[in-house]
Design a protein around this motif. Sequence first.
Motif, PDB file in Angstrom:
ATOM      1  N   VAL A 167      -0.019 -12.529  50.319  1.00 36.09           N
ATOM      2  CA  VAL A 167       0.435 -13.252  50.402  1.00 36.09           C
ATOM      3  C   VAL A 167       0.521 -13.666  52.138  1.00 36.09           C
ATOM      4  O   VAL A 167       1.975 -13.423  52.569  1.00 36.09           O
ATOM      5  CB  VAL A 167       1.096 -14.507  49.617  1.00 36.09           C
ATOM      6  N   LEU A 214      -1.745 -20.696  44.020  1.00 34.29           N
ATOM      7  CA  LEU A 214      -0.602 -19.453  44.102  1.00 34.29           C
ATOM      8  C   LEU A 214      -0.007 -17.894  42.494  1.00 34.29           C
ATOM      9  O   LEU A 214      -0.267 -16.925  42.784  1.00 34.29           O
ATOM     10  CB  LEU A 214       0.815 -19.512  43.946  1.00 34.29           C
ATOM     11  N   LEU A 273      -3.613 -16.019  41.422  1.00 33.02           N
ATOM     12  CA  LEU A 273      -3.564 -14.616  42.644  1.00 33.02           C
ATOM     13  C   LEU A 273      -3.489 -13.294  40.848  1.00 33.02           C
ATOM     14  O   LEU A 273      -2.452 -13.094  40.836  1.00 33.02           O
ATOM     15  CB  LEU A 273      -2.727 -14.279  43.465  1.00 33.02           C
ATOM     16  N   LYS A 286      -5.387 -10.500  47.775  1.00 31.46           N
ATOM     17  CA  LYS A 286      -4.954 -11.239  48.856  1.00 31.46           C
ATOM     18  C   LYS A 286      -4.735 -12.481  48.805  1.00 31.46           C
ATOM     19  O   LYS A 286      -6.519 -12.521  48.513  1.00 31.46           O
ATOM     20  CB  LYS A 286      -4.876 -10.297  49.739  1.00 31.46           C
ATOM     21  N   ALA A 287      -3.960 -13.342  49.423  1.00 28.30           N
ATOM     22  CA  ALA A 287      -4.073 -14.233  49.965  1.00 28.30           C
ATOM     23  C   ALA A 287      -3.734 -15.268  50.889  1.00 28.30           C
ATOM     24  O   ALA A 287      -2.617 -14.497  51.417  1.00 28.30           O
ATOM     25  CB  ALA A 287      -3.752 -15.752  48.167  1.00 28.30           C
ATOM     26  N   ILE A 293       5.510 -11.640  50.926  1.00 29.02           N
ATOM     27  CA  ILE A 293       5.086 -12.685  51.502  1.00 29.02           C
ATOM     28  C   ILE A 293       5.354 -13.137  52.920  1.00 29.02           C
ATOM     29  O   ILE A 293       6.479 -12.891  53.170  1.00 29.02           O
ATOM     30  CB  ILE A 293       5.670 -13.695  50.575  1.00 29.02           C
TER      31      ILE A 293
END
Length: 317
Positions: free
Chosen positions: A130, A249, A252, A257-258, A290
């Motif tokens: 992320v 969020l 996911l 992948k974000a 992240i």
Amino acid sequence: MEEKIIQIENPEHIHSLFGDFDKNLKILEEHYGIRIVNRGCEVKLCGSAEAIARAQRAIEGLLMLLNKKEAITEQSLRYVISLSDEDGSADRLREMAGSDCICITNSGKPVKAKTLGQKRYVEAIRQNTVVFGVGPAGTGKTYLAVAMAVKAFKAGEVTRIILTRPAVEAGESLGFLPGDLQTKVDPYLRPLYDALFEMLGEESFNRQVEKGTIEVAPLAYMRGRSLNDSFIILDEAQNTTREQMKMFLTRLGFQSKAVITGDLTQTDLPASKKSGLSDAIRVLKGVDDIAILRFSEKDVVRSKIVQDIIRAYEKNN
């Protein structure tokens, strides 16, 4: 008054370095307050020792870009100038000149990071599940995220690309706009379509949409889903509420992948609503896998006036 001679080893770089009608040299002269004389494969700098040293670093940085077959634009010239004025500029210039091609657009144009901020953003996307890209308009947050998504899709790292935005009204109500729901939300999603068209071409894009491997949809469409084997981009995330951001969020899934992008200075939420983007940055700071990347006006790759506008607003906040 001191003088310094810089040798240009590759004659093919001379015109690119100097620019049409020596416009690049004129910008360097104006910025550093020195005189620059072009003598074939030599550049003579005349001025104070400090100004000459800074100008020399900038010219050497431009030559690094040319050695990497990068074109010298006014934006890249001014960015190199800004780097050369900072401490540790030589290392920064070498790092910037080492940017690799992310992908090739449908028209054959290579997509690369153009600033250190962009390069670190791309690296963060490669290395983390992320990534938050936060900063002003024109810094390439969405464009580079789409490029990374297309690269991952073509390499078989993901099976789907999903791009989404919150459909938050900026002075208009969706209910009063003509057409069905898709027609109403399309204007909000147009920048995402445009980026994908450029990367893939319209025909390939439409084919992938029909197959369901590319999806461009409002954020509300993400509720209740589990997104596996996907590269998901949430754009304009400053317009999400805390609840919407948490919902996104937690969509996911495995092997996904974000990338979340936004500009906290351009929130269209009601004053009573806190941005989900600012809340997520606070809550998720320090969480493994992240990354939070912040862009500044130096990372703007549009015209200089955009940088000046952003800088002026920051001074008056």
